[in-house]
Design an enzyme around this catalytic site. Sequence first.
Site, PDB file in Angstrom:
ATOM      1  N   SER A 136     -13.560 -51.625 -33.888  1.00  0.00           N
ATOM      2  CA  SER A 136     -14.566 -51.518 -32.725  1.00  0.00           C
ATOM      3  C   SER A 136     -16.003 -51.262 -32.965  1.00  0.00           C
ATOM      4  O   SER A 136     -16.206 -51.016 -34.169  1.00  0.00           O
ATOM      5  CB  SER A 136     -14.135 -50.093 -31.906  1.00  0.00           C
ATOM      6  OG  SER A 136     -15.135 -49.771 -31.015  1.00  0.00           O
ATOM      7  N   TYR A 149     -12.020 -41.128 -31.324  1.00  0.00           N
ATOM      8  CA  TYR A 149     -12.152 -42.731 -31.157  1.00  0.00           C
ATOM      9  C   TYR A 149     -13.250 -43.158 -32.198  1.00  0.00           C
ATOM     10  O   TYR A 149     -12.836 -43.718 -32.908  1.00  0.00           O
ATOM     11  CB  TYR A 149     -12.417 -43.163 -30.008  1.00  0.00           C
ATOM     12  CG  TYR A 149     -12.384 -44.612 -29.609  1.00  0.00           C
ATOM     13  CD1 TYR A 149     -11.241 -45.131 -29.717  1.00  0.00           C
ATOM     14  CD2 TYR A 149     -13.450 -45.407 -29.732  1.00  0.00           C
ATOM     15  CE1 TYR A 149     -10.842 -46.810 -29.506  1.00  0.00           C
ATOM     16  CE2 TYR A 149     -13.255 -46.779 -29.476  1.00  0.00           C
ATOM     17  CZ  TYR A 149     -12.185 -47.315 -29.399  1.00  0.00           C
ATOM     18  OH  TYR A 149     -12.001 -48.663 -29.500  1.00  0.00           O
TER      19      TYR A 149
END
Length: 259
Positions: A136, A149
């Site tokens: 990401s 995350y």
Amino acid sequence: MQLSDKVIVVTGGGDGIGKALCLRFAQEKPRGIVVADLDEAAAAKVAEEVGGLAVACDVGQESQIVQLVEAANAKYGAIDLFCSNAGIATGGGVDASNEEWQLIWDVNLMSHVYAARAVLPQMIERGSGYLLNTASAAGLLTQIGSAPYAVTKHAAVALAEWLAVTHADDGVKVSCLCPLGVRTKMLENSGEVRALLESDSLGPDEVAEAVVRGIDEEKFLILPHEVVATYVQHKAGDPDRWLRGMSRLRKTMLDTAGD
């Protein structure tokens, strides 16, 4: 790498980016596509669309990754491209529970470790192969509102870098996919950062197209949102200024959310 006549495995292939990858890869006429997902029904539906093999798989369990590789080998032969794409998101900071930290660690990082461990021997033996690890932009920058995350995606990028350096002489190529907002269920459930990410979000099909280009060019970082490269340069050029800017952005988001 050209995808024609190749054997491809995609985890998280039942929906979102994974599904888009399977559909786009099918246009390249590969020898076979293995669609792996925790949701077996979703995997089966995509596999039917692309004429591939569906495999139920919890990527956080190494034994299931091993079984996935064995199923792919049995059906199509040696794996040319393994797309370790499945991932999850959760909110919270260091106060998130140990159980939440462990789950996201297993899915967002260890699944890449398990995949590499399972397929590298066959790739090294024949002197060719390709690993695509979905991380990401949060793995290059950070994720406001979610320490688990941000940390696990940074770790995923670090692992991909290590694999690229270590196995280049073995004929194994590595790409790391780092998108910003993508119009998937994960974005819909992203909480306070959703409004920020939605403004420049891409469809999964656009991300898949960027992946095909990136693999063709054998690029390490695949950045569907080109602006991410600029953000990374700003971060590297003046980390303190970047951190101050991100802190201001976080405060603005919280103030807006509270209105």
